[in-house]
Design an enzyme around this catalytic site. Sequence first.
Site, PDB file in Angstrom:
ATOM      1  N   ARG A 108      76.169  44.672  30.249  1.00 36.03           N
ATOM      2  CA  ARG A 108      74.947  43.864  29.619  1.00 36.03           C
ATOM      3  C   ARG A 108      73.968  43.391  31.134  1.00 36.03           C
ATOM      4  NH1 ARG A 108      71.483  43.524  26.994  1.00 36.03           N
ATOM      5  NH2 ARG A 108      72.623  44.265  25.473  1.00 36.03           N
ATOM      6  N   LYS A 143      53.065  34.537  37.918  1.00 34.87           N
ATOM      7  CA  LYS A 143      53.584  33.955  36.559  1.00 34.87           C
ATOM      8  C   LYS A 143      54.881  34.661  36.317  1.00 34.87           C
ATOM      9  CE  LYS A 143      49.081  31.929  34.965  1.00 34.87           C
ATOM     10  NZ  LYS A 143      48.333  32.191  34.111  1.00 34.87           N
ATOM     11  N   LYS A 175      41.986  26.922  44.968  1.00 35.55           N
ATOM     12  CA  LYS A 175      41.537  26.772  43.422  1.00 35.55           C
ATOM     13  C   LYS A 175      40.997  25.505  43.136  1.00 35.55           C
ATOM     14  CE  LYS A 175      45.240  27.938  41.058  1.00 35.55           C
ATOM     15  NZ  LYS A 175      44.849  29.127  40.469  1.00 35.55           N
ATOM     16  N   GLU A 204      38.454  30.349  43.889  1.00 36.16           N
ATOM     17  CA  GLU A 204      38.306  30.425  42.435  1.00 36.16           C
ATOM     18  C   GLU A 204      37.263  29.530  41.927  1.00 36.16           C
ATOM     19  OE1 GLU A 204      41.998  29.900  39.715  1.00 36.16           O
ATOM     20  OE2 GLU A 204      40.855  27.645  39.632  1.00 36.16           O
ATOM     21  N   ASP A 225      37.042  32.493  36.810  1.00 41.04           N
ATOM     22  CA  ASP A 225      38.146  32.067  36.000  1.00 41.04           C
ATOM     23  C   ASP A 225      37.564  31.369  34.621  1.00 41.04           C
ATOM     24  OD1 ASP A 225      41.024  31.534  35.410  1.00 41.04           O
ATOM     25  OD2 ASP A 225      40.502  29.251  35.861  1.00 41.04           O
TER      26      ASP A 225
END
Length: 290
Positions: A108, A143, A175, A204, A225
């Site tokens: 597994r 992510k 950002k 960004e 974005d």
Amino acid sequence: MKRAYTRPISSVSYQDYEILAKLAWAEDCPDEDITSISLFPPDLPASARLNAREPGVLCGVGVVEVLNELAGDTIQTEYFKKDGDPFQTGETLLSIQGSLVAILRIERILLNFIQYLSGISTRTSEVVSQYGQKGLMILDTRKTLPGYRKLAKYAVFCGGGSNHRLNLSEMAMIKDNHLALYSSAKEPVGKIKARFPGKLVEVEIDSLSQLEDAAFSGADVILLDNFSLPDSKEAFEILKRIAPGILVEFSGSITPEKLGALSEFSGAGVSMGYLTHTTRFLDLGLDIEH
């Protein structure tokens, strides 16, 4: 086509699998495999084959070495495919010989790693084969499942995709939460380049009103974005005219369905969390042979 902003994750090591595999080993069997040890003697020999039940691109076979060590070096493996190789339904990807109890013990965990990483490489290959040919640089993101960052990005590379920054230390990205404390992007870009010369800096933005400021900030990459398609086209054309040396990147819930509309922007990067955060396990099976 370029395969990374900073450095491509073109290979991984034993150590990249080791910590996760050891965690998985302890999680899956904290004491004993009560089923297998009740049914079979520990020295009963067996062989098994990892077979493909659907087509795909292989990734993750390096975990076998760690699992063999954890199992007490009781198995031997023969590889018929390597990471990055495509395969078809019904093909055997690798075979294992050794103790039946040991093979069942690792089954597994082995499948979880290879099915997951092959799922990422397969999905990436599908996207790149369709849209990478149109000049888009298909990028991954941060992510990823905690702890799996490097392996997931390696799987993207195996599928033909390109790697964005591996971590916060490799490359700077300014950002919206950073820009909120500045009146212009020029100041934070300058601060980063002064403190970390040689590091790429990306800015960004989320509206056309920020475009000119970002273009003349000294940034190496401008990320558009969640731009609409008309705004994306206008921004791309403006940047190619006033700042041709800057790399343009698109982001914002981008799926393969949306890539068609962006394919006219040849030379741009497209970052897709989709490649790693919505992946499914590829259908592979470890079949015991009698």
